[in-house]
Design a protein around this motif. Structure first.
Motif, short mmCIF file in Angstrom:
data_model
loop_
_atom_site.label_atom_id
_atom_site.label_comp_id
_atom_site.label_asym_id
_atom_site.label_seq_id
_atom_site.Cartn_x
_atom_site.Cartn_y
_atom_site.Cartn_z
N TYR A 33 -10.16 1.69 0.13
CA TYR A 33 -9.11 2.63 -0.27
C TYR A 33 -9.50 3.37 -1.55
O TYR A 33 -9.28 4.59 -1.66
N PRO B 239 -5.03 8.30 15.97
CA PRO B 239 -4.57 8.06 14.59
C PRO B 239 -4.33 9.35 13.81
O PRO B 239 -3.34 9.48 13.09
N LEU C 179 5.66 5.37 7.11
CA LEU C 179 4.26 4.96 7.02
C LEU C 179 4.10 3.46 7.28
O LEU C 179 3.11 3.03 7.89
N TYR D 130 1.71 2.10 10.19
CA TYR D 130 0.59 1.19 10.01
C TYR D 130 0.77 -0.11 10.79
O TYR D 130 -0.20 -0.69 11.27
N GLY E 80 -1.77 -1.13 13.49
CA GLY E 80 -2.42 -2.43 13.32
C GLY E 80 -2.44 -3.26 14.58
O GLY E 80 -3.17 -4.26 14.66
N GLY F 18 -7.97 -3.54 9.73
CA GLY F 18 -7.45 -2.94 8.50
C GLY F 18 -8.32 -1.86 7.90
O GLY F 18 -7.84 -0.78 7.53
N MET G 175 -8.10 1.35 9.84
CA MET G 175 -6.83 2.07 9.63
C MET G 175 -6.91 2.94 8.37
O MET G 175 -6.48 4.09 8.37
N VAL G 176 -7.45 2.34 7.31
CA VAL G 176 -7.55 3.08 6.04
C VAL G 176 -8.50 4.27 6.19
O VAL G 176 -8.19 5.40 5.81
N THR H 274 -7.08 7.23 8.47
CA THR H 274 -5.82 7.92 8.15
C THR H 274 -5.73 8.49 6.73
O THR H 274 -4.91 9.39 6.50
N VAL I 65 -0.44 0.05 0.88
CA VAL I 65 -1.30 0.07 2.07
C VAL I 65 -1.88 -1.31 2.35
O VAL I 65 -1.91 -1.76 3.50
N VAL J 124 -1.26 -3.43 5.71
CA VAL J 124 -2.43 -3.84 6.47
C VAL J 124 -2.42 -5.37 6.65
O VAL J 124 -2.80 -5.88 7.71
#
Length: 431
Positions: A164, A305, A326, A330, A334, A339, A342-343, A346, A368, A372
């Motif tokens: 992140y 996504p 959000l 997520y 998920g 995880g 996903m980060v 998006t 986040v 996650v």
């Protein structure tokens, strides 16, 4: 076909394969292959080969089998029993008693591994047999382990925070500091639930063998010294800059071997069985990781996504409603992606919307990570559920059901972060 139609078809394929008894890793790979063949121009075979090889040969994941092996060594020698003997006198006064060792153990190990799967697998190898031997109910034992295992993502060092920080261009050091208080608070929420559960089910918690005096408790605490030394060696090597997380995992393996040798519990048989046990467990995890990586690639090519993120951005929601949307986004995402994926998939779309809403990016990073974490224990692709399924041989729906209270505690954590943002922002601003 619309995005909704594609999503429904892939979910149907996922449940059909899982229901037919196909291995989880192969199921994820199969769904990804179906998605790429039907809805993408990229050749599925070529993409599958490249992605699975890249996932299997990732240097970053080298720490995971090492930490799993470390847990196997602790499990098969006297070290896990020593940890319980040292912790037990200090938690017996709490309702729930030794169940709290799951939370405490995961919180401590989370500061070593940075991985939810490694935390869950390592502590599970130690705690599940010990708690089962002492007569603790299986459901609450497995549920608390699955929930507390997610602390590996929140308590620094955390792989998700690094991903992140790079994606959002914020200080990774500040993210690490920001994760400390939320991590402690979430662990406290888990322990609080165990207290309430024990008070409501007094007959299900085994009684302590005897009540100890303070002197006796301190004397029993000597059994914690080997485990504390091991954790100090792993943590010290990371924070002093001497070793990376992967090298620190190797330090942990060597340290656990040396300690078990000193204790006289290391033999050729325990060494061999610990190595084979770690190999079997990691092969199961690696197959799931490879399938998840291919599914992530397929989702990226199909564009689901990105389309969902763009849809949320176009709704024009208030900051609070944006966070709720959000969180739901997520949690749903998920169910299909890991995880890190996903980060990565998006952040590029969502960050401009988050910044436009005036949301602090350090705070958003912690948010986040928490959502996650929630995805780690949501079926059908909740990674901690898979790890525990491999360890306990229980049905994944059973594991998901006993873990559900801890999922709702994480929902409460999201609300606490929103209404009391200082939980995540106070330490980065004052250190």
């Amino acid at each position: 076909m619309s995005d909704f139609g594609i999503t429904f078809l892939l979910i149907l394929a996922l449940f059909a394969l899982l229901g037919s008894g196909v291995w989880i890793g192969l199921t994820l790979t199969g769904v990804a292959w179906i998605g790429m063949q039907l809805f993408s121009a990229r050749p599925a075979g070529d993409a599958m080969a490249v992605t699975i090889w890249g996932s299997a040969s990732s240097w970053t994941l080298t720490a995971l089998p090492l930490f799993v092996w470390m847990g196997e060594i602790l499990f098969r020698t006297k070290l896990s029993e020593s940890m319980f003997r040292g912790l037990a006198p200090w938690v017996t006064w709490l309702p729930g008693r030794l169940l709290h060792t799951n939370v405490i153990g995961c919180a401590i190990f989370a500061a070593v591994s940075g991985s939810s799967a490694a935390t869950c697998a390592t502590i599970g190898k130690m705690s599940l047999p010990e708690l089962g031997k002492r007569g603790y109910p299986e459901g609450i034992t497995i549920g608390s382990l699955a929930g507390a295992g997610t602390l590996g993502l929140l308590i620094p060092p955390s792989i998700i925070m690094i991903v992140y920080g790079v994606a959002a261009d914020v200080s990774i050091a500040k993210l690490f500091i920001a994760g400390v208080l939320p991590g402690i608070l979430l662990a406290a929420l888990f322990s609080g639930y165990l207290v309430v559960w024990a008070l409501m089910n007094p007959g299900k918690v085994p009684r302590p063998d005897r009540v100890m005096s303070l002197g006796e408790k301190l004397h029993e605490s000597r059994h914690l010294i080997p485990v504390v030394l091991l954790i100090a060696a792993v943590l010290g090597s990371i924070y002093s800059g001497v070793a990376t997380a992967t090298e620190a995992a190797a330090v942990g393996v060597v340290g656990s071997l040396l300690l078990s040798l000193v204790q006289g519990s290391l033999s050729w048989n325990t060494f061999k069985t610990s190595l084979m046990g770690a190999t079997r467990l990691y092969c199961m995890i690696a197959l799931i990781l490879a399938g998840a990586a291919f599914l992530t690639l397929a989702m990226g090519y199909i564009g689901l996504p990105r389309h969902l993120a763009e849809y949320i951005s176009s709704l024009g929601l208030s900051p609070f409603m944006l966070i709720i949307a959000l969180a739901v986004f997520y949690i749903v995402l998920g169910c299909f992606l890991d995880g890190i994926s996903m980060v990565v998939l998006t952040m590029g779309v969502l960050l401009p919307t988050v910044q436009a809403a005036g949301i602090d990016l350090i705070w958003f990073g912690i948010f986040v990570v928490v959502v996650v974490e929630m995805a780690q224990i949501t079926p059908p692709v909740g990674f901690n559920l898979f790890v525990l399924q491999g360890m306990t041989k229980k049905d994944i729906t059973y594991i998901a059901r006993v873990t559900m209270p801890f999922f709702f505690l994480m929902c409460a954590m999201v609300l606490l972060l929103w209404f009391f943002p200082g939980i995540a922002t106070w330490m980065p601003r004052h250190m």
